[in-house]
Design an enzyme around this catalytic site. Sequence first.
Site, PDB file in Angstrom:
ATOM      1  N   SER A  19       1.211  -5.730  -0.434  1.00  0.00           N
ATOM      2  CA  SER A  19       2.615  -5.488  -0.097  1.00  0.00           C
ATOM      3  C   SER A  19       3.154  -6.374   1.016  1.00  0.00           C
ATOM      4  O   SER A  19       4.340  -6.277   1.345  1.00  0.00           O
ATOM      5  CB  SER A  19       2.827  -4.012   0.261  1.00  0.00           C
ATOM      6  OG  SER A  19       2.864  -3.225  -0.910  1.00  0.00           O
ATOM      7  N   LYS A  77       6.279  -8.205   0.130  1.00  0.00           N
ATOM      8  CA  LYS A  77       7.651  -7.725   0.310  1.00  0.00           C
ATOM      9  C   LYS A  77       8.387  -8.428   1.454  1.00  0.00           C
ATOM     10  O   LYS A  77       9.609  -8.304   1.557  1.00  0.00           O
ATOM     11  CB  LYS A  77       7.651  -6.210   0.511  1.00  0.00           C
ATOM     12  CG  LYS A  77       7.155  -5.422  -0.713  1.00  0.00           C
ATOM     13  CD  LYS A  77       7.330  -3.925  -0.517  1.00  0.00           C
ATOM     14  CE  LYS A  77       6.890  -3.121  -1.732  1.00  0.00           C
ATOM     15  NZ  LYS A  77       5.448  -2.856  -1.743  1.00  0.00           N
ATOM     16  N   SER A 133       7.468   0.588   2.550  1.00  0.00           N
ATOM     17  CA  SER A 133       6.942  -0.283   1.499  1.00  0.00           C
ATOM     18  C   SER A 133       7.321   0.239   0.120  1.00  0.00           C
ATOM     19  O   SER A 133       6.507   0.285  -0.801  1.00  0.00           O
ATOM     20  CB  SER A 133       5.409  -0.404   1.607  1.00  0.00           C
ATOM     21  OG  SER A 133       4.941  -1.542   0.935  1.00  0.00           O
TER      22      SER A 133
END
Length: 314
Positions: free
Chosen positions: A93, A96, A153
């Site tokens: 993640s 992102k 997230s």
Amino acid sequence: MRLSVLSGNVHSVRRRFLAAAAALGTALFLAAAPMPGRASMSVLAAESVYPSTSATKLISDQTAGSTFAILINAKTGKVIAQKNGDAYMYPASMTKVMTLLVASEHVKNLTDTVTITQDILDYCAEHDCSTVGFAAGERVTVMDLLWGTILPSGADAALALGRYVAGTDDAFVQLMNAKAAELGLQNTHFTNCIGLFDMGHYTTCNDMAVIMNAAAANQTALTVLVTPQYTTVPTSVHPSGITVKNLFLSRIAPLDKPGIVLGAKTGYVNQSRYCAVSYFLSSHGVPYICVTGMASSSMNAVYDHQKIYSAYAK
């Protein structure tokens, strides 16, 4: 936008940092190394974007247990210390941060609204993704999607944001890869905007630092990254909004270190274990970026950043 109340000193530092953020630049360097066509790439090296020097220190296992680690002076681009910093890794993640950066460069109106669709929620459930907690049919603001992508997230937020910007998931990923190319990152490639594992979805600590530095130079992206807590705009489904937090920031805040961690993004998939990228301002006003991967736990990832900053930041 409703942010949490910070302690006076931290709040003052964040405000001064945000005011100066527009002046920050991202150094662009060229790299050239093909992605190896194999699933295991834990120590397969790429060519550095921020070139290492003979003065670069090696981060020991005693300093940081993460398999991958790098510390970079965000102002000069100098690699201060590293451990497998140029090796290929899966970003999970941390992806992102690029999602946020690309969206921030394309979004025109933060108050635009986007409808969360059932297929987004089904996809998140199928892949066991973390989410903000939006409901199918709920109309949320673009601002909520930006903050929701980073603080909790939220894959629901990231997917909706990508479709808002580019129309389709694939079209948004093309924008992400185009941005990587613009930054000179030939050792990075994305196949999705949320960080799901894929053999074709990879980066290096070095490249991830470049992405974080580019995000720090974007006023919208930086504001999101340094927000410790945020509450979404009330809707009929969530009349009080949804409050989300950046857990990395809250976990590292009380730990002893020679400055303040201003912004951060974590990640986890089985293939990369616990990873994180953070932006740090030393007590002497020097900005640093730390990236780590393959920590044994989420807290150990936090401790690794604390120990790296304590050992090498000036």
